[in-house]
Enzyme design. Structure first.
Site, PDB file in Angstrom:
ATOM      1  N   ASP A 129      22.648   9.920 -11.304  1.00 14.90           N
ATOM      2  CA  ASP A 129      22.384  11.315 -10.937  1.00 14.90           C
ATOM      3  C   ASP A 129      21.609  12.018 -12.055  1.00 14.90           C
ATOM      4  OD1 ASP A 129      24.043  10.608  -8.826  1.00 14.90           O
ATOM      5  OD2 ASP A 129      25.827  11.320  -9.889  1.00 14.90           O
ATOM      6  N   GLY A 189      17.824  -0.040 -18.126  1.00 16.90           N
ATOM      7  CA  GLY A 189      16.792   0.965 -17.886  1.00 16.90           C
ATOM      8  C   GLY A 189      16.370   1.067 -16.448  1.00 16.90           C
TER       9      GLY A 189
END
Ligand code: ATP
Ligand code: MG
Length: 310
Positions: free
Chosen positions: A253, A226
């Site tokens: 991204d 995460g």
């Protein structure tokens, strides 16, 4: 409008194999080509979210033409700054068994001073219309290491906020110009801080320390573990649900695009981080460098665990 800048675009060619046999014969089971480069990936995910976006890219040669044509067919608004050399092709060898990518990236074509002047002129002419400028990825040969810093200063002077996602010397130099947001992964944070960022406590300390550089928000991503988001004096931690991983290329991204989507919606920090983590995880669930789909992101949004750390 959220604009993105990609100085070193690429055709990402993903070769899917069973397991990588280094020094031996490998039979490819599937080949997928995607137009890529970090800024382009961010724009493609922003488009998935339905946000107005424009990708600016230095493109050249047959490969550059293919990238431009493919993106235009997708309906992505693209501004091409031509370069004399050919845009690169990056190989991503995806091992289905290990569920991991071995990446072989070309440096990209040599860029001239004249071409870089065109990039600066483009910023001068347009940045006043951009809410955010996302500067992402590596710089091709011929670009001075402080070039991103110059871009940041010029775009900020016109009122655009800056999100920066790069690595090595380019990152070290560019943060001196104080972008509004940076998105390092563990390795990039280690390069910046000169120490390990391996454990939860080290990652939290790294996010806090990077905020001291005069950057408003730091999204420190940790792959399947995460991310930490440090912003406006708060630190939040997100953990994605477990998913069936198809390719982790471009997760950062997608995560950056998800965060900007949250910001654009006026979401709370925790919800913006939820969008970011869901977009990164959704990206991991698709093969190649394919942007995540909105339905998968929305489904995963509710499964992200969020905790406040500060
Ligand atoms: N295996 C995975 N399972 C679930 N979510 C993932 C996985 N890998 C990445 N993600 C999600 O994507 C986000 C960004 O991933 P990561 O930290 O790998 O980015 P990155 O190293 O910058 O990647 P890249 O530069 O290739 O785009 C993570 O914060 C996480 O939410
Ligand atoms: Mg990254």
């Amino acid at each position: 409008m959220i604009a993105t800048m990609t100085l070193n675009p690429t055709i990402d060619r993903t070769l899917e194999i069973c397991r990588l046999n280094v020094g031996g014969m490998n039979r490819v089971q599937a080949v997928i080509d995607h137009p890529s480069g970090k800024g382009i990936n961010v724009s493609r995910t922003l488009k998935t979210f339905g946000l107005p976006t424009q990708a600016t890219a230095l493109l050249g040669g047959e490969s550059g033409r293919w990238i431009a044509e493919t993106l235009t067919k997708e309906g992505l608004k693209l501004e091409v700054i031509p370069t004399a050399g050919s845009s690169r092709t990056n190989l991503k060898i995806w091992s289905r068994e290990a569920k991991e990518a071995t990446e072989i990236n070309e440096p990209g074509p040599l860029v001239s001073e004249k071409e870089l002047e065109q990039v600066l002129a483009h910023i001068e002419a347009n940045a006043a219309h951009w809410q955010w400028l996302v500067i992402s990825g590596s710089m091709p040969p011929g670009v001075p290491s402080d070039f991103y810093g110059t871009l940041i200063t010029k775009a900020k002077a016109q009122g655009a906020k800056i999100a920066l996602d790069t690595s090595g010397a380019a990152l070290k130099q560019a943060i001196k110009a104080q972008p509004d947001l940076i998105k390092p992964n563990e390795t990039e944070a280690e390069e910046l801080l000169g120490r390990y960022v391996r454990h939860e406590t080290e990652a939290e300390a790294a996010a806090a320390e990077l905020l001291q550089y005069g950057i408003r928000c730091v999204l420190l991503t940790l792959g399947k573990d995460g991310a930490f988001l440090g912003c406006d004096g708060e630190i939040w931690r997100a953990v994605p649900p477990e998913i069936s991983v198809k390719s982790t290329v471009g997760c950062g991204d997608a995560a950056l695009a998800g965060l900007l989507y949250g910001f654009r919606q006026g979401a709370s920090l925790q919800d913006a981080l939820r969008w970011s983590t869901a977009a990164g995880a959704a990206n991991a669930s698709l093969p190649g460098t394919e942007p995540p789909t909105l339905d998968v992101i929305q489904m995963l949004f509710h499964q992200v665990l969020i905790k406040r750390h500060l």
